[in-house]
Design a protein around this motif. Structure first.
Motif, PDB file in Angstrom:
ATOM      1  N   GLN A  40      66.221 -15.489 -40.719  1.00  0.00           N
ATOM      2  CA  GLN A  40      66.353 -15.171 -42.133  1.00  0.00           C
ATOM      3  C   GLN A  40      65.064 -14.535 -42.653  1.00  0.00           C
ATOM      4  O   GLN A  40      65.095 -13.587 -43.425  1.00  0.00           O
ATOM      5  CB  GLN A  40      66.680 -16.432 -42.924  1.00  0.00           C
ATOM      6  N   ASP A  88      72.275 -10.927 -49.347  1.00  0.00           N
ATOM      7  CA  ASP A  88      71.082 -11.712 -49.014  1.00  0.00           C
ATOM      8  C   ASP A  88      70.119 -11.859 -50.184  1.00  0.00           C
ATOM      9  O   ASP A  88      68.918 -11.994 -49.994  1.00  0.00           O
ATOM     10  CB  ASP A  88      70.333 -11.059 -47.839  1.00  0.00           C
ATOM     11  N   ALA A  89      70.630 -11.861 -51.383  1.00  0.00           N
ATOM     12  CA  ALA A  89      69.761 -11.988 -52.562  1.00  0.00           C
ATOM     13  C   ALA A  89      68.906 -13.235 -52.486  1.00  0.00           C
ATOM     14  O   ALA A  89      67.781 -13.255 -52.979  1.00  0.00           O
ATOM     15  CB  ALA A  89      70.602 -12.007 -53.838  1.00  0.00           C
ATOM     16  N   GLU A  90      69.412 -14.271 -51.841  1.00  0.00           N
ATOM     17  CA  GLU A  90      68.696 -15.546 -51.765  1.00  0.00           C
ATOM     18  C   GLU A  90      67.533 -15.522 -50.771  1.00  0.00           C
ATOM     19  O   GLU A  90      66.709 -16.422 -50.783  1.00  0.00           O
ATOM     20  CB  GLU A  90      69.663 -16.670 -51.388  1.00  0.00           C
ATOM     21  N   VAL A  91      67.484 -14.513 -49.878  1.00  0.00           N
ATOM     22  CA  VAL A  91      66.415 -14.519 -48.870  1.00  0.00           C
ATOM     23  C   VAL A  91      65.069 -14.069 -49.434  1.00  0.00           C
ATOM     24  O   VAL A  91      64.049 -14.269 -48.794  1.00  0.00           O
ATOM     25  CB  VAL A  91      66.753 -13.676 -47.604  1.00  0.00           C
ATOM     26  N   ILE A  93      62.254 -14.902 -51.182  1.00  0.00           N
ATOM     27  CA  ILE A  93      61.745 -16.214 -51.543  1.00  0.00           C
ATOM     28  C   ILE A  93      60.655 -16.132 -52.607  1.00  0.00           C
ATOM     29  O   ILE A  93      60.710 -16.798 -53.615  1.00  0.00           O
ATOM     30  CB  ILE A  93      61.235 -16.952 -50.291  1.00  0.00           C
ATOM     31  N   LYS A  98      60.912 -10.690 -55.085  1.00  0.00           N
ATOM     32  CA  LYS A  98      61.926 -10.504 -56.127  1.00  0.00           C
ATOM     33  C   LYS A  98      61.526  -9.380 -57.076  1.00  0.00           C
ATOM     34  O   LYS A  98      62.348  -8.566 -57.475  1.00  0.00           O
ATOM     35  CB  LYS A  98      62.131 -11.806 -56.897  1.00  0.00           C
ATOM     36  N   THR A 131      71.425 -12.137 -60.314  1.00  0.00           N
ATOM     37  CA  THR A 131      70.987 -13.145 -59.340  1.00  0.00           C
ATOM     38  C   THR A 131      69.485 -13.072 -59.129  1.00  0.00           C
ATOM     39  O   THR A 131      68.794 -14.090 -59.141  1.00  0.00           O
ATOM     40  CB  THR A 131      71.723 -12.955 -57.999  1.00  0.00           C
ATOM     41  N   LYS A 134      67.633 -14.347 -62.259  1.00  0.00           N
ATOM     42  CA  LYS A 134      67.726 -15.812 -62.350  1.00  0.00           C
ATOM     43  C   LYS A 134      66.778 -16.462 -61.350  1.00  0.00           C
ATOM     44  O   LYS A 134      66.058 -17.406 -61.677  1.00  0.00           O
ATOM     45  CB  LYS A 134      69.151 -16.275 -62.067  1.00  0.00           C
ATOM     46  N   ASN A 135      66.796 -15.958 -60.119  1.00  0.00           N
ATOM     47  CA  ASN A 135      65.919 -16.503 -59.081  1.00  0.00           C
ATOM     48  C   ASN A 135      64.448 -16.276 -59.417  1.00  0.00           C
ATOM     49  O   ASN A 135      63.602 -17.121 -59.110  1.00  0.00           O
ATOM     50  CB  ASN A 135      66.244 -15.912 -57.719  1.00  0.00           C
TER      51      ASN A 135
END
Length: 173
Positions: A40, A88-91, A93, A98, A131, A134-135
């Motif tokens: 990841q 993979d927006a969550e990758v 970190i 971001k 997303t 927000k992250n």
């Protein structure tokens, strides 16, 4: 890992000076993304190199992305890349990752001559932005909480030092 971090830093810090190297950076990152075995973290770094290239020069980066050919595939690399990015927006970190993603996509959207290949994935862009933002907000909140905890920890240390000094003073009385 360091290679990817350097590429992101180079593209961010040398706008307009490394156009001739952008193809090499993007090709290496896209080659890594095309490999099925990847962590990841490696995927996030490879995505970030391409995203940084888009931030650096959106027209050139999209042109290079459109020209890039994956072996054994007829699907557009542009669509594959953005589908991977959106899924993979969550990758992403760190706060920096971001921010770079948000800035790159803003740069691409704001460009007066948005490249044609980008039109196919435009409908997925707003949910991705939401997303990311927000992250990003959560990442800033976590950073603020960590800083507050560190400050509270420092204050506790000061209190302990004051108590030690007071007890030492009592010994001298």
């Amino acid at each position: 890992k360091q290679w990817y971090q350097r590429r992101v830093a180079i593209t961010a810090g040398h706008r307009g000076k490394i156009d001739h190297m952008l193809h090499m950076f993007m090709s290496l990152a896209l080659d890594k993304l095309a490999q099925s075995v990847q962590t990841q973290e490696l995927r996030a770094m490879a995505l970030l190199v391409v995203v940084s290239a888009i931030w650096y020069n959106p027209v050139l980066a999209m042109h290079l992305l459109d020209k890039y050919k994956l072996p054994n595939s007829n699907e557009s690399v542009v669509e594959q890349f953005f589908n991977q990015l959106f899924s993979d927006a969550e990758v992403f970190i760190g706060i920096h990752d971001k921010k770079v993603a948000v800035l790159a996509l803003c740069e691409l959207i704001m460009h007066p001559t948005a490249p044609k290949p980008f039109e196919h994935i435009a409908d997925k862009l707003i949910p991705f932005f939401i997303t990311l933002l927000k992250n990003l907000r959560i990442a800033y909140q976590l950073r603020r909480e960590e800083e507050n905890e560190e400050e509270d920890g420092d204050d506790d240390d000061d209190d302990e030092d004051d108590e030690e000094l007071e007890s030492e003073d009592d010994e001298w009385d």
